[in-house]
Design a protein around this motif. Structure first.
Motif, PDB file in Angstrom:
ATOM      1  N   GLY A  67       0.779  -1.298  -0.026  1.00 37.34           N
ATOM      2  CA  GLY A  67      -0.047   0.006  -0.105  1.00 37.34           C
ATOM      3  C   GLY A  67       0.790   1.308  -0.197  1.00 37.34           C
ATOM      4  O   GLY A  67       0.591   2.171  -0.686  1.00 37.34           O
ATOM      5  N   LYS A  68       1.939   1.240   0.821  1.00 43.24           N
ATOM      6  CA  LYS A  68       2.615   2.566   0.852  1.00 43.24           C
ATOM      7  C   LYS A  68       3.478   2.522  -0.324  1.00 43.24           C
ATOM      8  O   LYS A  68       3.691   3.643  -1.018  1.00 43.24           O
ATOM      9  N   LEU A  69       4.030   1.670  -0.943  1.00 39.15           N
ATOM     10  CA  LEU A  69       4.797   1.621  -2.129  1.00 39.15           C
ATOM     11  C   LEU A  69       4.250   1.837  -3.467  1.00 39.15           C
ATOM     12  O   LEU A  69       4.632   2.736  -4.178  1.00 39.15           O
ATOM     13  N   SER A  70       2.910   1.333  -3.503  1.00 37.47           N
ATOM     14  CA  SER A  70       2.002   1.831  -4.711  1.00 37.47           C
ATOM     15  C   SER A  70       0.860   2.911  -4.532  1.00 37.47           C
ATOM     16  O   SER A  70       0.297   3.404  -5.320  1.00 37.47           O
ATOM     17  N   ARG A  71       1.291   3.658  -3.085  1.00 35.74           N
ATOM     18  CA  ARG A  71       0.131   4.719  -2.903  1.00 35.74           C
ATOM     19  C   ARG A  71      -1.170   4.507  -2.744  1.00 35.74           C
ATOM     20  O   ARG A  71      -1.910   5.167  -3.416  1.00 35.74           O
ATOM     21  N   SER A  72      -1.770   3.360  -2.359  1.00 40.54           N
ATOM     22  CA  SER A  72      -2.977   2.865  -2.328  1.00 40.54           C
ATOM     23  C   SER A  72      -3.398   2.735  -0.815  1.00 40.54           C
ATOM     24  O   SER A  72      -2.546   2.786  -0.123  1.00 40.54           O
ATOM     25  N   GLU A  73      -4.680   2.355  -0.770  1.00 41.46           N
ATOM     26  CA  GLU A  73      -5.274   2.271   0.702  1.00 41.46           C
ATOM     27  C   GLU A  73      -5.397   0.965   0.807  1.00 41.46           C
ATOM     28  O   GLU A  73      -6.062   0.170  -0.045  1.00 41.46           O
ATOM     29  N   VAL A  74      -5.335   0.339   2.087  1.00 43.46           N
ATOM     30  CA  VAL A  74      -5.553  -1.013   2.423  1.00 43.46           C
ATOM     31  C   VAL A  74      -6.808  -0.766   2.757  1.00 43.46           C
ATOM     32  O   VAL A  74      -7.440  -0.092   3.674  1.00 43.46           O
ATOM     33  N   VAL A  75      -7.689  -1.627   2.106  1.00 45.29           N
ATOM     34  CA  VAL A  75      -9.196  -1.617   2.444  1.00 45.29           C
ATOM     35  C   VAL A  75      -9.541  -2.659   3.503  1.00 45.29           C
ATOM     36  O   VAL A  75     -10.330  -2.515   4.208  1.00 45.29           O
ATOM     37  N   GLN A  76      -8.860  -3.929   3.174  1.00 47.70           N
ATOM     38  CA  GLN A  76      -9.185  -5.101   4.271  1.00 47.70           C
ATOM     39  C   GLN A  76      -8.198  -6.137   4.020  1.00 47.70           C
ATOM     40  O   GLN A  76      -7.549  -6.477   2.986  1.00 47.70           O
ATOM     41  N   VAL A  77      -7.936  -6.650   5.412  1.00 46.65           N
ATOM     42  CA  VAL A  77      -7.086  -7.942   5.472  1.00 46.65           C
ATOM     43  C   VAL A  77      -7.677  -8.877   6.204  1.00 46.65           C
ATOM     44  O   VAL A  77      -8.215  -8.721   7.188  1.00 46.65           O
ATOM     45  N   ILE A  78      -7.770 -10.171   5.557  1.00 44.47           N
ATOM     46  CA  ILE A  78      -8.424 -11.166   5.979  1.00 44.47           C
ATOM     47  C   ILE A  78      -7.742 -12.615   5.841  1.00 44.47           C
ATOM     48  O   ILE A  78      -7.299 -12.762   4.587  1.00 44.47           O
ATOM     49  N   GLY A  79      -7.077 -12.929   6.834  1.00 44.30           N
ATOM     50  CA  GLY A  79      -6.263 -14.369   6.592  1.00 44.30           C
ATOM     51  C   GLY A  79      -4.964 -14.004   5.933  1.00 44.30           C
ATOM     52  O   GLY A  79      -4.325 -13.094   6.078  1.00 44.30           O
ATOM     53  N   THR A  80      -4.960 -14.704   4.740  1.00 41.54           N
ATOM     54  CA  THR A  80      -3.762 -14.520   3.691  1.00 41.54           C
ATOM     55  C   THR A  80      -4.236 -13.515   2.458  1.00 41.54           C
ATOM     56  O   THR A  80      -3.326 -13.291   1.808  1.00 41.54           O
ATOM     57  N   LYS A  81      -5.217 -12.815   2.576  1.00 35.28           N
ATOM     58  CA  LYS A  81      -5.572 -12.123   1.631  1.00 35.28           C
ATOM     59  C   LYS A  81      -5.635 -10.617   2.001  1.00 35.28           C
ATOM     60  O   LYS A  81      -6.208 -10.612   3.130  1.00 35.28           O
ATOM     61  N   PHE A  82      -5.726  -9.654   0.900  1.00 33.43           N
ATOM     62  CA  PHE A  82      -5.852  -8.352   1.392  1.00 33.43           C
ATOM     63  C   PHE A  82      -6.367  -7.570   0.003  1.00 33.43           C
ATOM     64  O   PHE A  82      -6.041  -8.130  -0.987  1.00 33.43           O
ATOM     65  N   LEU A  84      -6.657  -3.701  -1.958  1.00 30.25           N
ATOM     66  CA  LEU A  84      -5.996  -2.491  -2.020  1.00 30.25           C
ATOM     67  C   LEU A  84      -7.072  -1.615  -3.058  1.00 30.25           C
ATOM     68  O   LEU A  84      -7.427  -2.218  -4.044  1.00 30.25           O
ATOM     69  N   TYR A  85      -6.993  -0.376  -2.816  1.00 34.10           N
ATOM     70  CA  TYR A  85      -7.458   0.651  -3.615  1.00 34.10           C
ATOM     71  C   TYR A  85      -6.865   1.741  -3.954  1.00 34.10           C
ATOM     72  O   TYR A  85      -6.211   2.562  -3.006  1.00 34.10           O
ATOM     73  N   ARG A  86      -6.819   2.548  -5.048  1.00 30.70           N
ATOM     74  CA  ARG A  86      -6.276   3.547  -5.745  1.00 30.70           C
ATOM     75  C   ARG A  86      -6.914   4.104  -6.703  1.00 30.70           C
ATOM     76  O   ARG A  86      -7.392   3.416  -7.740  1.00 30.70           O
ATOM     77  N   GLU A  87      -7.360   5.300  -6.561  1.00 31.27           N
ATOM     78  CA  GLU A  87      -8.367   5.890  -7.701  1.00 31.27           C
ATOM     79  C   GLU A  87      -7.381   6.130  -8.763  1.00 31.27           C
ATOM     80  O   GLU A  87      -6.243   6.660  -8.939  1.00 31.27           O
ATOM     81  N   SER A  88      -7.770   5.724 -10.058  1.00 37.48           N
ATOM     82  CA  SER A  88      -7.263   5.793 -11.416  1.00 37.48           C
ATOM     83  C   SER A  88      -7.385   7.215 -11.827  1.00 37.48           C
ATOM     84  O   SER A  88      -8.190   7.891 -11.679  1.00 37.48           O
ATOM     85  N   HIS A  89      -6.231   7.771 -12.210  1.00 40.46           N
ATOM     86  CA  HIS A  89      -6.208   8.991 -12.818  1.00 40.46           C
ATOM     87  C   HIS A  89      -6.344   8.971 -14.421  1.00 40.46           C
ATOM     88  O   HIS A  89      -6.038  10.075 -14.990  1.00 40.46           O
ATOM     89  N   ASN A  90      -6.732   7.816 -14.960  1.00 38.18           N
ATOM     90  CA  ASN A  90      -6.893   7.800 -16.368  1.00 38.18           C
ATOM     91  C   ASN A  90      -8.311   8.407 -16.733  1.00 38.18           C
ATOM     92  O   ASN A  90      -9.099   7.733 -16.374  1.00 38.18           O
ATOM     93  N   LYS A  91      -8.242   9.292 -17.329  1.00 40.31           N
ATOM     94  CA  LYS A  91      -9.357  10.137 -17.642  1.00 40.31           C
ATOM     95  C   LYS A  91     -10.432   9.202 -18.660  1.00 40.31           C
ATOM     96  O   LYS A  91     -11.523   9.694 -18.741  1.00 40.31           O
ATOM     97  N   GLU A  92      -9.677   8.436 -19.486  1.00 41.96           N
ATOM     98  CA  GLU A  92     -10.494   7.677 -20.466  1.00 41.96           C
ATOM     99  C   GLU A  92     -10.950   6.408 -19.866  1.00 41.96           C
ATOM    100  O   GLU A  92     -11.914   5.774 -20.532  1.00 41.96           O
ATOM    101  N   LYS A  93     -10.873   6.114 -18.497  1.00 46.82           N
ATOM    102  CA  LYS A  93     -11.522   4.766 -17.863  1.00 46.82           C
ATOM    103  C   LYS A  93     -12.794   5.076 -17.589  1.00 46.82           C
ATOM    104  O   LYS A  93     -13.252   6.030 -17.168  1.00 46.82           O
ATOM    105  N   LYS A  94     -13.647   4.087 -18.256  1.00 48.40           N
ATOM    106  CA  LYS A  94     -15.100   4.365 -18.253  1.00 48.40           C
ATOM    107  C   LYS A  94     -15.688   3.437 -17.143  1.00 48.40           C
ATOM    108  O   LYS A  94     -17.020   3.788 -16.655  1.00 48.40           O
TER     109      LYS A  94
END
Length: 109
Positions: A67-82, A84-94
């Protein structure tokens, strides 16, 4: 961007149907894995990751580091899975994720 509890809940609900796209093995988080994470976050905004049992990191440690390295937010951690969320700055993303607004915070000036 700091996520509110409502936004985290919204993203957790969306993450339930996601497939795991990044797997962190015994090597931990290297340049290649970080590039894959950044590419995935830019195109999808919300990703699910898994840490293998033989990894030197726990899922919480891996989530915080990636999360720190990719500048993203940790949304949830459960067991061995987690998740991540980061808003895309791609203006063409639909299919951008639109997060609920916290009315209390929105009305403050």
């Amino acid at each position: 961007m700091e996520l509110t509890s409502k936004q985290r809940a919204q993203l957790r609900g969306m993450a339930n149907s996601l497939d795991t796209i990044l797997i962190i093995g015994k090597e931990g988080i290297g340049e290649n894995l970080l590039k894959q994470a950044n590419d995935a976050l830019e195109s999808r905004e919300l990703i699910k990751c898994r840490v293998l049992e033989n990894s030197m990191l726990t899922a919480r440690e891996a989530a915080q580091e990636l999360g720190k390295l990719s500048r993203s937010e940790v949304v949830q951690v459960i067991g061995t899975k987690f998740v991540l969320y980061r808003e895309s700055h791609n203006k063409e993303k639909k299919d951008k994720i639109v997060l609920v607004k916290d009315k209390k915070k929105a009305t403050k000036a």
